[in-house]
Design an enzyme around this catalytic site. Structure first.
Site, PDB file in Angstrom:
ATOM      1  N   ARG A  30      31.771  -9.969  16.737  1.00 51.98           N
ATOM      2  CA  ARG A  30      32.411 -10.292  15.455  1.00 51.98           C
ATOM      3  C   ARG A  30      33.887  -9.901  15.462  1.00 51.98           C
ATOM      4  NH1 ARG A  30      31.179  -7.012  10.333  1.00 51.98           N
ATOM      5  NH2 ARG A  30      32.248  -8.126   8.649  1.00 51.98           N
ATOM      6  N   HIS A  71      36.873 -12.378  14.458  1.00 54.35           N
ATOM      7  CA  HIS A  71      37.769 -12.045  13.355  1.00 54.35           C
ATOM      8  C   HIS A  71      39.206 -11.877  13.833  1.00 54.35           C
ATOM      9  CE1 HIS A  71      34.777 -10.705  10.006  1.00 54.35           C
ATOM     10  NE2 HIS A  71      34.337 -11.751  10.678  1.00 54.35           N
ATOM     11  N   HIS A 120      24.949 -14.854  15.123  1.00 53.87           N
ATOM     12  CA  HIS A 120      24.210 -14.132  14.075  1.00 53.87           C
ATOM     13  C   HIS A 120      22.785 -13.789  14.510  1.00 53.87           C
ATOM     14  CE1 HIS A 120      26.943 -15.480  10.479  1.00 53.87           C
ATOM     15  NE2 HIS A 120      27.546 -14.690  11.343  1.00 53.87           N
ATOM     16  N   ASN A 178      36.285  -7.063   6.763  1.00 52.20           N
ATOM     17  CA  ASN A 178      36.166  -6.145   7.901  1.00 52.20           C
ATOM     18  C   ASN A 178      35.797  -4.716   7.513  1.00 52.20           C
ATOM     19  OD1 ASN A 178      36.993  -8.153   9.810  1.00 52.20           O
ATOM     20  ND2 ASN A 178      39.107  -7.863   9.139  1.00 52.20           N
TER      21      ASN A 178
END
Length: 332
Positions: free
Chosen positions: A65, A69, A196, A97
């Protein structure tokens, strides 16, 4: 040989194109980038990720992630790692975050060792890209090569994370547009959503699907009722319940497999942005395909990660190689 005026112009243009192409080629990311300057770079990053994941398997999802990001905000330049200052709130402290994204210490530890091994050579942005790949592999995913040569950015602004990162409430059209703005196709969006399959989520990220969906339904009708009942037990409609965490893939939360897609087939996607992948025949067909083909999904995931890892990269003389991933050089 006489070219004449027109020939001279054409020749000059061709030479300029050649030089331009050579410059671009020289600054492209490529495999084995640290082969001569820091040959142990990828091994050092892997070692730090391996130690961290052995102690807390959930950190693997954080590292994947983190790369996503980072790349979606200003490109893959390590800006996700910069700490806030009294005069600036950085990306890592934006709501997408903070407090949910962890694992920054893993990058710090790898960077410290790399600075001791080959000072000023390995960028923080490349460490993040390597660590994401290693996290996938250590949780059972297929290895993929990571081209390197990214340089580190010097700017990190919290508001840019809010405007660039797709929230879990996005529908298919919004997701497709968000990824298209970064040069990624809808197919690649569906593949990258497969990340995910590992990790946890705070209940606050999806609780509206359970208790306050819209004016017609308190509970999202696209959510499997039995799964919704289970989630309500784990995420009570209280302030403390919002801070609870649940696995994004209850079947195998620490294994990088295809059960994320299997969950979508039975309406057990945790986020709206997950279950929305079943909202058209074309995207549903992709979900079915990924659910049924582990190897195919893994190969496509590696390809999509390599493409994502090239978004807005700084190369050549752009940016810098940070000494400390949390602080821009000159402000240590």
């Amino acid at each position: 040989m006489a070219f004449g005026r027109r020939g001279e112009v054409l020749l000059a243009f061709a030479v300029a194109l050649c030089l331009s192409a050579t410059k671009l080629e020289a600054y492209e990311l490529h495999m084995g980038y640290y082969g001569k300057t820091c040959p142990q770079a990828e091994f050092i990053v892997l070692d730090e990720v391996k130690k961290a994941v052995a102690g807390d398997a959930g950190l693997a999802a954080d590292l994947v992630r983190m790369h996503f990001h980072d790349c979606f905000v200003r490109g893959c330049d390590g800006s996700i790692l910069i700490d806030s200052t009294p005069n600036n709130m950085a990306e890592k402290d934006a709501p997408p975050n903070n407090p949910s994204l962890e694992g920054f210490e893993i990058i710090d530890n790898a960077k410290k060792r790399l600075e001791a091994e080959c000072k000023g050579m390995v960028s923080c942005a490349d460490i993040v890209a390597f660590a994401a790949r290693d996290a996938v592999v250590l949780t059972g995913g297929l290895f993929y090569e990571v081209p390197a040569g990214r340089r580190d950015g010097r700017v990190s602004i919290a508001n840019e994370a809010l405007t660039n990162l797709p929230p879990p409430s996005f529908d298919l059209n919004q997701l497709t547009q968000s990824f298209a703005q970064k040069g990624l196709s809808q197919d690649e969006m569906i593949i990258l959503s497969g990340a995910h399959t590992i990790g946890q989520s705070h209940c606050s990220s999806f609780s509206s699907r359970l208790y306050n969906f819209n004016s017609a339904f308190s509970q999202d009708p696209s959510l499997d009722p039995a799964y919704a009942a289970q989630l309500k037990q784990e995420c009570p409609n209280t302030s403390s319940g919002a801070n609870q965490e649940v696995p994004m893939d209850p079947k195998s939360p620490s294994t990088f497999d295809t059960s994320y897609y299997s969950n979508l087939l039975v309406n057990r996607g945790l986020f709206t942005s997950d279950q929305t992948l079943m909202s058209t025949p074309a995207t549903a067909a992709k979900v079915w395909q990924n659910a049924a083909d582990w190897l195919g999904f893994q190969k496509k995931f590696g390809q999509a990660m390599r493409k994502m890892g090239k978004i807005g990269v700084l190369t050549g003389s752009e940016g810098e190689i940070r000494c400390n991933c949390r602080v821009v050089n000159g402000f240590n």
